[in-house]
Design an enzyme around this catalytic site. Structure first.
Site, PDB file in Angstrom:
ATOM      1  N   ARG A 255     -15.848  22.759  -8.263  1.00  0.00           N
ATOM      2  CA  ARG A 255     -14.793  23.744  -8.021  1.00  0.00           C
ATOM      3  C   ARG A 255     -13.791  23.769  -9.166  1.00  0.00           C
ATOM      4  O   ARG A 255     -13.589  22.772  -9.859  1.00  0.00           O
ATOM      5  CB  ARG A 255     -14.064  23.443  -6.702  1.00  0.00           C
ATOM      6  CG  ARG A 255     -14.910  23.737  -5.471  1.00  0.00           C
ATOM      7  CD  ARG A 255     -14.094  23.785  -4.206  1.00  0.00           C
ATOM      8  NE  ARG A 255     -14.917  24.163  -3.057  1.00  0.00           N
ATOM      9  CZ  ARG A 255     -15.130  25.408  -2.666  1.00  0.00           C
ATOM     10  NH1 ARG A 255     -14.571  26.409  -3.333  1.00  0.00           N
ATOM     11  NH2 ARG A 255     -15.882  25.669  -1.624  1.00  0.00           N
TER      12      ARG A 255
ATOM     13  N   LYS B 152     -31.810  22.934   2.589  1.00  0.00           N
ATOM     14  CA  LYS B 152     -31.309  24.194   2.044  1.00  0.00           C
ATOM     15  C   LYS B 152     -31.669  24.247   0.558  1.00  0.00           C
ATOM     16  O   LYS B 152     -31.235  23.396  -0.214  1.00  0.00           O
ATOM     17  CB  LYS B 152     -29.798  24.292   2.240  1.00  0.00           C
ATOM     18  CG  LYS B 152     -29.377  24.336   3.702  1.00  0.00           C
ATOM     19  CD  LYS B 152     -27.874  24.286   3.858  1.00  0.00           C
ATOM     20  CE  LYS B 152     -27.187  25.503   3.291  1.00  0.00           C
ATOM     21  NZ  LYS B 152     -25.714  25.447   3.495  1.00  0.00           N
TER      22      LYS B 152
END
Length: 510
Positions: free
Chosen positions: A102, A252
């Protein structure tokens, strides 16, 4: 497989679709594709959850990228209250936050404006308060991981940066801004084509899995950013070591490394999620549909449930109706062979959560009606034999059960399954008719109902009296008006109730 493969003579796609199919009313009762709904403020009260269950929610997804254990625990209690009130089944899925990169915080304000053509420096000093000239990045190995010419995508790709220089000693990367953008603090960052040096399971993930997932007996763990088969083995051990071996693992696949290692990952996982959001940042957007079709096909051959996710009805976050392109996206995922489709922001934070579930359910039904299941059965069987050389004994029985059901125009297939493995194998061969799973374990019932295509469930105290419970199940079909005397049912079970003893397939008439 393509719906154009309807005979030995090639036909145009959709050649069997008629005007009557377009005009007839949609009957959602026979839906086979399962729907996963993300819970959030828009739908997490008991009355709202009850309407979601009625609309077709099969799995409730708890997104651990947001919230805390206390909040998720309260939502789980409300969900279980709603399930009890409606006398329905609903599986619970914990979706981990996973490793992430981030951007940092700002020195002033809560937004910065970036101008195309200017230079932006990224620093790995995450304490640095940034501006439109220099911005912090949470990934310590950024200067060592990227090279000049590579792109960095920020805020879901709304900001594109091109790397100019890397200064490892200073922990800085100089970038050219490729587009005008206004971004807030702590936005996600993607490094397309880069093998990121971060653990798949962070301390937060481990805490969430052990102290919430296992503690509250969730049914599935969706592991974010799985990149290699070892990640699955590590999660399996974590679950086993902490009292949760029955929890199923959903990987995922959301970056290039995961796609490249997909076939090895598939061997170890219980199910797959095609997570198209981050995947679309990691590989070219024009390639995402190819990756989706590839991963669905491989999961179909392996007999592993596959979920297609992200932005399926995205516009319904604010609008009461989806775009036509979104409905086509859902339908094409079903035609590709997906077992489940997923709603994210549409239900968690959208203005029309129940409508999103209803429209998705209707779209799935219409796509299923546009499928030729006899051809699909042959395609799955032939692809499995082509890949592995033969079917296993239990697969052969499941395949034979589906073929028999098609041949005798059976009303349903009834499966006695202690662990859910037999039910999974029957669902693999896509019979196109109801599969009723009889089991003694509540968690197996939820897992089968949650992600296995076409499966409904009954939980029983014992499977010892097989003949009696099968007869009772057939009688229930008749009392509900779903069968008439003389209808055929295909039954799959073991000679005893021993786990793994699947060895009998027979026909029983109503």
């Amino acid at each position: 497989m393509s719906v154009s493969q309807t005979s030995s003579i090639p036909k145009l796609s959709g050649s069997f679709i008629s005007l009557d199919m377009v005009k007839r009313a949609t009957d959602e009762k026979g839906r086979q594709t399962k729907i996963i709904c993300t819970l959030g403020p828009a739908c997490w009260e008991v009355p709202q959850l009850e309407t979601m269950l009625d609309a077709g929610m099969n799995v409730a997804r708890f997104n651990f990228s947001h919230g805390d254990h206390e909040g998720h625990g309260a939502t789980l209690e409300r969900l279980r209250t709603a399930v009890k009130n409606k006398n329905k089944t609903c599986a619970v899925l914990l979706d981990t936050k996973g490793p992430e990169i981030r951007s940092g915080f700002f020195a002033e304000g809560n937004k910065i404006n970036l101008v195309k053509g200017e230079t932006l420096i990224l620093t790995t000093d995450y304490t640095f308060k940034g501006s439109n000239k220099k911005l912090a990045c949470s990934y310590p190995q950024l200067p060592q991981s990227v090279k000049p010419g590579q792109q960095i995508l920020v805020a879901d790709g709304s900001l594109v940066l091109t790397v100019l220089t890397c200064d490892e000693s200073a922990g800085e990367v100089s970038c050219r801004i490729e587009n005008n953008a206004s971004i807030g603090e702590r936005k996600n960052m993607n490094l397309p084509g880069v093998v990121v040096d971060l653990p798949t399971f962070t301390e937060k993930d481990v805490n969430d899995i052990v102290n919430f997932g296992i503690k509250h007996r969730v049914d599935f763990i969706a592991a974010s950013f799985v990149r290699k088969a070892e990640d699955v083995s590590n999660l399996r051990k974590l679950l086993a070591d902490n009292g949760g071996p029955e929890i199923k693992i959903i990987v995922k696949i959301e970056n290039q490394e995961g796609v490249e290692n997909y076939e090895e990952i598939l061997k170890l996982t219980d199910a797959v999620m095609v997570a198209r959001g981050d995947l679309g940042m990691e590989i070219p957007p024009a390639k995402v549909f190819l990756a989706q079709k590839y991963m669905i096909r491989e999961a179909n051959i392996a007999g592993k449930p596959v979920i297609t996710a992200t932005q399926m009805l995205e516009s319904m976050i604010g609008n009461p109706r989806p775009t036509r392109a979104e409905c086509s996206d859902v339908a094409n995922a079903v035609l590709d062979g997906t077992d489940c489709v997923m709603l994210s922001g549409e239900t968690a934070g959208g203005e029309h959560p129940q409508a999103a579930v209803s429209i998705m359910a209707a779209t799935c039904v219409e796509a299923e009606l546009a499928s030729e299941f006899e051809v699909l059965y042959q395609a799955v069987r032939n692809s499995t034999i082509d890949r592995y050389g033969s079917l296993s004994t239990s697969e052969s029985i499941a395949s034979s059960a589906v073929k028999t059901a098609i041949d005798v125009n059976a009303r349903a297939i009834i499966v006695c399954s202690e662990s859910g493995a037999t039910a999974s194998q029957v669902a693999k061969f896509r019979p196109g008719l109801p599969i009723t799973v009889l089991t003694t374990a509540d968690h197996v019932a939820r897992q089968c109902y949650g992600v296995l295509k076409g499966c409904s469930v009954r939980t029983l105290p014992s499977l010892e009296a097989t003949d009696q419970i099968v007869t009772e199940t057939i009688n229930a079909f008749k009392s509900e008006g779903r069968a008439t005397p003389g209808d055929a049912f295909v039954v799959v079970h073991g000679e005893t109730s021993r786990k793994g003893a699947t060895n009998v397939m027979r026909i029983q008439y109503a």
